[in-house]
Design a protein around this motif. Structure first.
Motif, PDB file in Angstrom:
ATOM      1  N   ASN A  30       0.833  -1.195   0.000  1.00 36.12           N
ATOM      2  CA  ASN A  30       0.000   0.000   0.000  1.00 36.12           C
ATOM      3  C   ASN A  30       0.871   1.249   0.000  1.00 36.12           C
ATOM      4  OD1 ASN A  30      -1.792   2.200   1.075  1.00 36.12           O
ATOM      5  ND2 ASN A  30      -3.273   0.524   1.068  1.00 36.12           N
ATOM      6  N   LEU A  31       1.926   1.227   0.798  1.00 36.24           N
ATOM      7  CA  LEU A  31       2.866   2.341   0.825  1.00 36.24           C
ATOM      8  C   LEU A  31       3.545   2.510  -0.534  1.00 36.24           C
ATOM      9  CD1 LEU A  31       4.536   4.530   2.182  1.00 36.24           C
ATOM     10  CD2 LEU A  31       6.037   2.748   3.096  1.00 36.24           C
ATOM     11  N   LEU A  32       3.892   1.390  -1.185  1.00 43.15           N
ATOM     12  CA  LEU A  32       4.489   1.453  -2.515  1.00 43.15           C
ATOM     13  C   LEU A  32       3.540   2.136  -3.490  1.00 43.15           C
ATOM     14  CD1 LEU A  32       6.576   0.683  -4.689  1.00 43.15           C
ATOM     15  CD2 LEU A  32       5.429  -1.543  -4.871  1.00 43.15           C
ATOM     16  N   GLY A  33       2.268   1.717  -3.480  1.00 41.39           N
ATOM     17  CA  GLY A  33       1.297   2.325  -4.371  1.00 41.39           C
ATOM     18  C   GLY A  33       1.119   3.804  -4.096  1.00 41.39           C
ATOM     19  N   ALA A  34       1.032   4.174  -2.805  1.00 34.24           N
ATOM     20  CA  ALA A  34       0.882   5.577  -2.452  1.00 34.24           C
ATOM     21  C   ALA A  34       2.094   6.392  -2.884  1.00 34.24           C
ATOM     22  CB  ALA A  34       0.666   5.711  -0.943  1.00 34.24           C
ATOM     23  N   SER A  35       3.276   5.788  -2.828  1.00 28.35           N
ATOM     24  CA  SER A  35       4.509   6.502  -3.160  1.00 28.35           C
ATOM     25  C   SER A  35       4.688   6.693  -4.666  1.00 28.35           C
ATOM     26  CB  SER A  35       5.719   5.745  -2.602  1.00 28.35           C
ATOM     27  OG  SER A  35       5.633   5.636  -1.196  1.00 28.35           O
ATOM     28  N   LEU A  36       3.946   5.923  -5.474  1.00 23.57           N
ATOM     29  CA  LEU A  36       4.078   6.072  -6.924  1.00 23.57           C
ATOM     30  C   LEU A  36       3.714   7.476  -7.391  1.00 23.57           C
ATOM     31  CD1 LEU A  36       2.636   2.688  -8.279  1.00 23.57           C
ATOM     32  CD2 LEU A  36       5.026   3.424  -8.211  1.00 23.57           C
TER      33      LEU A  36
END
Length: 276
Positions: A30-36
């Motif tokens: 989820n953090l990866l997706g938000a960081s995109l």
């Protein structure tokens, strides 16, 4: 060596540790997706709708193959009633919660459904900017609850294969969901760096403890397992039908979103068979 055997070799055999690992994994994605949003400045609506459709397909397949079917066949002795009761309770819980928290697509689309909570009634904030963001965070947090719970229940059942399948499925769908939330918040005026980090922390704060809680609940009270599996599946299916699919069909990208859903279903079924 099978994937489940490798997982046990690395993390041991304690279902509670497995639930914690699963919660950390899905929160990280989820953090990866938000960081995109830091590198993908302006994803198109078509791409977001296709990605969310894919996420819906992954979650839908996982709900049946890793929760409903094993709940009936393996943990309820072939009796569908406990799982079906759990499904009804999971859907009812999300339905009642949705009466208090606005539907997640409110901020993304600017359109309000007649059965959604009213931001102006629930928060004395500027509805044009901050109020929708706050409410959207609450909505997504609510919808992450069954995801974390499902991972914990999967591992708590003792079926490591099912737990891994759910962990991967929910982790995959968390990437486009995290990106969608970040894009919505940036469009509302929040800082990219601040919100990308905040979205990841928010996801972790909900999904990690619920994954552990799900594992604890079903390991300590084994007769509740088929009910818990049904509850997690019902809550996931409610979110898919009530939130994700309608959201992807509001901007004229229905066909693309549907193709994404079919692709997600196919990929998850392939992964489930491969992991099994």
């Amino acid at each position: 060596m099978a994937v489940a055997d490798q997982f046990v070799e690395v993390f041991g055999s304690d279902p509670l540790i497995h639930g914690l690992v699963g919660g950390l994994f899905i929160a990280s994605l989820n953090l990866l997706g938000a960081s995109l949003v830091l590198v993908w400045k302006d994803p198109s609506e078509r791409m977001l709708d296709a990605a969310l459709g894919f996420a819906a397909g992954v979650m839908m397949a996982a709900a049946f193959t890793s929760l409903i079917i094993p709940g009936i066949d393996d943990y309820a002795g072939g009796d569908p009633v406990p799982v079906l009761v759990g499904i009804a309770l999971g859907a009812a819980f999300l339905d009642q919660a949705d009466g208090l928290v606005p539907h997640a697509h409110y901020l993304l689309t600017g359109s309000r459904r007649t059965d959604a909570a009213n931001p102006s009634d629930s928060l004395p904030l500027d509805e044009e900017r901050l109020a929708p963001v706050v409410l959207f965070i609450l909505a997504i947090t609510l919808h992450n609850m069954p995801e974390g719970l499902a991972v914990g229940v999967g591992f708590g059942s003792g079926d490591v294969d099912a737990g891994i399948s759910l962990m991967i499925a929910i982790g995959i769908q968390n990437i486009p969901e995290g990106l969608a939330v970040s894009v919505a918040a940036v469009n509302a005026g929040l800082d990219r760096k601040f919100y990308a980090a905040f979205a990841g922390v928010r996801a972790g704060a909900v999904e990690i403890p619920l994954a552990v809680l799900g594992a604890v609940a079903v390991t300590q009270v084994e007769p509740l397992l088929p009910y818990a599996m049904g509850f997690a599946a019902g809550a996931m299916l409610f979110v898919i039908s009530d939130e994700i699919i309608p959201e992807t069909h509001l901007r004229g990208n229905e066909r693309l979103a549907t193709l994404g859903l079919m692709a997600g279903t196919i990929v998850m079924l392939f992964l489930d068979v491969s992991l099994g």
